[in-house]
Each structure stands twice: as C-alpha cells, then as structure tokens.
Design an enzyme around this catalytic site. Structure first.
Site, PDB file in Angstrom:
ATOM      1  N   ASP A 434       2.409 107.602  25.447  1.00 39.71           N
ATOM      2  CA  ASP A 434       1.066 107.132  25.127  1.00 39.71           C
ATOM      3  C   ASP A 434      -0.003 108.036  25.726  1.00 39.71           C
ATOM      4  O   ASP A 434      -1.196 107.794  25.539  1.00 39.71           O
ATOM      5  CB  ASP A 434       0.869 105.700  25.639  1.00 39.71           C
ATOM      6  CG  ASP A 434       1.000 105.615  27.151  1.00 39.71           C
ATOM      7  OD1 ASP A 434      -0.025 105.620  27.838  1.00 39.71           O
ATOM      8  OD2 ASP A 434       2.134 105.552  27.648  1.00 39.71           O
ATOM      9  N   GLU A 487       5.941  97.586  26.447  1.00 39.33           N
ATOM     10  CA  GLU A 487       4.572  97.598  25.952  1.00 39.33           C
ATOM     11  C   GLU A 487       4.618  98.041  24.494  1.00 39.33           C
ATOM     12  O   GLU A 487       5.297  99.017  24.167  1.00 39.33           O
ATOM     13  CB  GLU A 487       3.690  98.556  26.756  1.00 39.33           C
ATOM     14  CG  GLU A 487       3.409  98.088  28.167  1.00 39.33           C
ATOM     15  CD  GLU A 487       2.586  99.094  28.957  1.00 39.33           C
ATOM     16  OE1 GLU A 487       2.354 100.219  28.448  1.00 39.33           O
ATOM     17  OE2 GLU A 487       2.168  98.762  30.080  1.00 39.33           O
ATOM     18  N   TYR A 490       0.193 101.500  22.044  1.00 36.55           N
ATOM     19  CA  TYR A 490      -1.249 101.377  22.240  1.00 36.55           C
ATOM     20  C   TYR A 490      -2.043 101.836  21.013  1.00 36.55           C
ATOM     21  O   TYR A 490      -3.098 101.299  20.706  1.00 36.55           O
ATOM     22  CB  TYR A 490      -1.706 102.257  23.410  1.00 36.55           C
ATOM     23  CG  TYR A 490      -1.248 101.863  24.788  1.00 36.55           C
ATOM     24  CD1 TYR A 490      -0.598 100.660  25.037  1.00 36.55           C
ATOM     25  CD2 TYR A 490      -1.487 102.716  25.859  1.00 36.55           C
ATOM     26  CE1 TYR A 490      -0.191 100.314  26.319  1.00 36.55           C
ATOM     27  CE2 TYR A 490      -1.096 102.384  27.141  1.00 36.55           C
ATOM     28  CZ  TYR A 490      -0.447 101.191  27.379  1.00 36.55           C
ATOM     29  OH  TYR A 490      -0.059 100.869  28.636  1.00 36.55           O
TER      30      TYR A 490
END
Length: 590
Positions: A434, A487, A490
């Site tokens: 990311d 996660e 993003y």
C-alpha cells in the site's frame, strides 16, 4: 605447411579418427560410442557469505559492527541489504543489537540458554517518528536476553517473528513514546516477566510461557501458552486456546562442539503447550551443513534445481535471487531455509517455488518479491489435485513472506496456493503493498492472497493484506485458522471497483460454498478506504451457514471512518459507523 614434431602424431591421429565423419562415411563398426560425461556434483556446505556475520564472545568490536549494520538498515524499507547476525554459544556483555530492515539475529546453540546476551535486542521506531506500523522484515531467534533495564523492547509490525527466545525479564511490544504498532508473532519463547503490548493492535503468541500479559487493543490470540490470560473476547479482546492442535517449530542453524554448522529440524507436536527446549535435548533430527547447497545471490534457478535433484537441501544466504524458472522441490523431507531475509524474485512471470505432493517439506525464512511481469502464482504447495495423506509428516511453511509491489513494480494473480493436505502455514505475511514504489490499484494488481484447496490445512498466525479481490479463499475441508489479521486494499478508487456481483466488496476471508467443516479463532479485518471513504464493504467474512463451519471471536474495524462494514460475517454482526475506530464483534458463529 608441415606439422611441427611436437604433438604431430596426436594431431594426425585425431584427424584420422574423424576422417569418416568429415567425408560423410559411416564410422567403423568396431568404434565404441562415446559415453556421455556425468555432470559434476555440486558441493554441499561451504562458507555462508559476506552478509552472515558470526560472532563469539572473544570477537572484538561486536557493538561497532552491530551499529554499522543498523545504520545501513534502519530506514532501508525497500533496500537491497540483507544480513544475518549469528552468535556462537557463550555469554556476551553490554550489547544493544538494534535491528533494522532485513536483519535477523540468532544464537547458534541447541537451546536459547546456550547463548546469553546481557543486554538488549531492540526494535524501536525513531526512524518513522515513533510509529512502529512499518517495522517489517526482521527477526530474533534462539537467544537468551538479560535486558539492561529489565525489559526488552520489540516494537514491530508484520513479518517480524520472535522465536525460541528466553527473555529473563519483561518484553515491551510498543515503541518508546507509545506510538502506533500493528501486530506481531511470538513462538516457542519464554518471557519470565510481563509482556506489555500497550499500543499493539493485535498479536499472536503460540506454544510459549509468559509471566503475565498486560493489556489488549483489538485482537490478542494465544494458543498453547503457559501464563496466558483467560478467554474473555471481546472485553478484554483475548482469545485463548489451551493447546495448539499441531505444530512443528522452524528449522534453525547451530554449531556443534567442534564448531561445525548443522541445521536442527524440530519434531512435530500435537496438542502442544509451552516451549520445546529447556528439558534436556530437544526432540528432532539434525543435518550437517554438508547436506545443504549453500546458495549465494547470483546463482541460477537451474543450479538450485540441480542441487535439489542431487539430493541436497537449500540454505539461502542473505541477498536477492532472480529466478527465470521455478525452484522445484520434488523430494520428501527437503529443507529450504533462508538466512537474513533471502529474497526470491521471479522474472518473466514465472512461479518462484513449487512443491510436489510429498511428505515433510520445510520451507522457512525467506521473502518472495513479485516481479514486474504478472505471475499466475508465486508459491505452490502441492500440484492441483494433490490428495495424499501427510498427517504423520506435514509440509510446513514458516516465516515465508510474500510482497507484491513496494520495492518496485510487481504483479501476481494469486500469491500462495496450498494444494497439499495437512500443510501447516505457521506465520506468514502476504502483502500487496500500500506504499513504496510501483503501487497503485492496477500498477501492483494482485487479486488473491492465499487460496487453500487442500484438506486438513492449519494456519497459525495468518497475516494477509490489501488484495484487489479476496485476501483468503478456502476450499479445502476441515481447515483451521488460529489468528488472522487483514486490511482490505486502501486504494480502491470507488465502490464499483470492488463490487462482487451483487455483493458490496470481496470478503477478506471466504470459505467455499461446498465446505462442510472449517473452524477459525481470533480473526480480524479492517478497512481504510482512503481514496474513496464512502465505500461500503458488506462483510469481512463469508462462509456457508452450516453447523460444521464455525468461527470464534471475529471483528471488523473501520479505521477512522474511511469506509464501513455492513456486517462482520455473512449477515451477522453490527455495522461499523462513525470515525471512532471501534470494532464490531461476533463471539461465536453460527
């Protein structure tokens, strides 16, 4: 011109012998065919190269050398330096080994207590303003520490294992100043004092012993840990299993009394609890270094495969290895062990490493960094359709990390595919970058993190992040995961980019519709859709609604309100909302 006398008969003889061929005539019937020359065997053993630094208690200037490596590696997040710092058995005084990126420190005894450092092995976050969420790719193993002030600091994020360590004092997991920290892993370790996570968001501790545990933020998971806090998720967020169903510790390098290097292969344990060392000789087997091809950066994939075909194991010394074809592990009980975050880079879209459907392969301690040409897969454990029973002697994948982008352009459709039954994946971080170089929704495209097709696979310490579609897909029966940290990507540009048919977004962890038995403990998924904070993710987890598919202690978190979840698993669990970063939890499903 007449030939000189010297060698004249030899030259004439050679010319005469080849005359029939030159004239297009058949060779005489009595001429024996040439026997093909056998390829020269590759040697086993040898030196470990310039980036493996070996110390003993009499070595002068140890602290200066440690400081030199740290200055080079402290902020070199995507650099090319790779180092292993190895300490022979004995007692060392007054050291502070600060560890930067791609640096491993380890003792060379059979027990951690064989190598004692009166001092510290420190990870902090001064290089990043006190924020430890990017303290990746470093490790400590097989040492006893007597911390200078009573407590050692190990403020790390992903891909930073703390294995087979004895801390004769306390262990703090947060950076000085109590800045952010984002998860880590302890195994086969004894911490005599208190473990203080403080700001650590999540952590997994396996088969260890601790004096006490201070607190928890979102997701603290323990299996087989003496002294672990009692089960209490979600408040405090402790998930505690009394034992680990199956485990086999990572192979490690050690020296015998004569100073010769060996690799120790710990034995498999079932229903494991506590450390494997400290009560006599450890259980397992040992291989001399002469049984390993000691690889150096620049060696070809063909040579690595030749060494494996010859019956040697692989020891990958620190550095970067470019591969123009897959490394093929076809022999049962083969060991591929990396030192100092040895890094495999598949060129031209090849798979980096493939394992046959055989017993007992051990892959440990290396990084796979995707190349700029898309690879269909990066690591394959077993071929498609693998079905053999490996329960007595499973393949283990330990501290094997995958990265797509960050160090430069990288692409891969699927990072890891597990086809072999009974495989144990013990601590991995599979990361679509990311941040760094070569990062963007399509620039470092990587649709899937891990795909599990094999039955009876166990994951202990599973970190998988930021994939364009599913991070984990599980199609095998009777799979189990203890601790999952995720996660979502993003950088999704908008809701349409993550739309999964009629479903809003791809679950972080998807169990196939046909699966009838699966179980997971302590699983978390977080979203931070900072490109388009209006994105909604339907759920973090998706699975068949059947009694044999069970989950314990699940959570989803919206980080600062950058995107939201509608549910935790399937249609169950409250939606996240607002900007307060409060988890939504499900204690038991179904």
């Amino acid at each position: 011109m007449p030939l000189p006398d010297i060698g004249r008969r030899t030259v004439l003889g050679a010319a005469a012998a080849s005359a029939p061929a030159l004239l297009g005539l058949s060779a005489p019937a009595h001429a024996a065919p040439k026997t093909p020359r056998k390829p020269r065997l590759l040697p086993g053993g040898g030196d470990l190269g310039p980036n493996v630094l070996v110390f003993d208690p009499s070595t002068p200037g140890i602290q200066a050398r440690l400081d030199e490596v740290f200055r080079q590696q402290e902020s070199a997040q995507f650099g090319t330096g790779r180092y292993a710092l190895l300490f022979k058995p004995g007692t060392y005084h007054g050291l502070n080994a600060q560890l930067g990126f791609y640096t491993s420190i380890a003792g060379l005894g059979l027990s951690p207590d064989d190598t004692t450092i009166n001092g510290d092995v420190t990870v902090d976050a001064g290089w990043f303003g006190g924020n430890a969420t990017q303290n990746f790719w470093r490790s400590a193993e097989n040492l006893a520490l007597v911390p200078a002030n009573g407590t050692n600091r190990w403020a790390v994020a992903q891909a930073a294992p703390f294995r087979r360590m004895h801390v004769r004092g306390g262990l703090d997991l947060e950076p000085s100043g109590y800045g952010w920290a984002s998860g880590g892993y302890i195994a086969d370790s004894r911490i005599d004092g208190q473990v203080g996570p403080y700001s650590q968001q999540q952590w997994y501790t396996r088969d260890s012993a601790i004096g006490s545990w201070l607190n928890g933020v979102w997701n603290m998971v323990f299996s087989g840990v003496e002294g672990a806090p009692a089960q209490s998720f979600p408040n405090p967020p402790y998930t505690t299993l009394d034992t680990t169903p199956v485990s086999r510790e990572k192979p490690f390098l050690y020296v015998d009394r004569a100073g010769a290097f060996h690799v120790f292969l710990p034995a498999k344990r079932t229903h494991a609890r506590g450390v494997t060392w400290g009560n006599g000789a450890p259980r397992g087997t040992s291989l001399p270094l002469s049984r390993f091809y000691v690889a150096k950066p620049g060696v070809s994939a063909a040579t690595l495969n030749r060494a494996l075909a010859q019956g040697l194991h692989l020891l990958l010394t620190p550095g970067i290895y470019h591969l123009d074809r897959p490394v093929e592990v076809n022999r049962a009980d083969t060991v591929v062990l990396g030192l100092g975050y040895a890094t495999l880079v598949p060129d031209n879209g090849v798979t980096a490493l493939r394992v046959a459907d055989v017993d007992g392969v051990r892959l440990a301690g290396f990084l796979i960094d995707a190349g700029p040409v898309n690879s269909r897969t990066l690591l394959e454990v077993g071929p498609r359709g693998a079905h053999r029973d490996h329960s007595a002697n499973p393949t283990t994948v330990q501290d094997v990390f995958v990265r797509i982008g960050g160090a430069g352009p990288g692409r891969a459709t699927t990072s890891i595919v597990i086809n072999s039954r009974h495989t144990i994946v013990d601590h991995t971080w599979v990361w679509r970058a990311d941040h760094g170089d070569g990062v963007g929704w399509e620039t470092n495209r990587a649709d899937y993190g891990i795909v599990v097709n094999g039955d009876d696979v166990l994951c202990t310490g599973l970190f998988v992040e930021h994939f364009n579609k599913y991070d984990v897909q599980w199609y095998g029966q009777r799979g189990r995961t203890i601790f999952f940290q995720n996660e979502k990507a993003y950088d999704a540009p908008n809701q349409a980019a993550i739309q999964n048919g009629t479903v809003k977004g791809y679950a972080a962890y998807k169990v196939g519709d046909h699966v009838t038995a699966h179980e997971g403990w302590g699983l978390g998924s977080y979203c931070f859709y900072n490109v388009d904070p209006s994105i909604v993710q339907h759920n973090g987890f998706a699975a068949p609604n059947t009694p044999g598919v069970r989950f314990h202690d699940l959570l989803v978190v919206s980080l600062g309100g950058q995107g939201q979840y509608e549910h935790v698993i399937n249609e169950t669990g409250a939606a996240t909302s607002g900007t307060s970063t409060v988890p939504s939890t499900v204690v038991s499903y179904p």
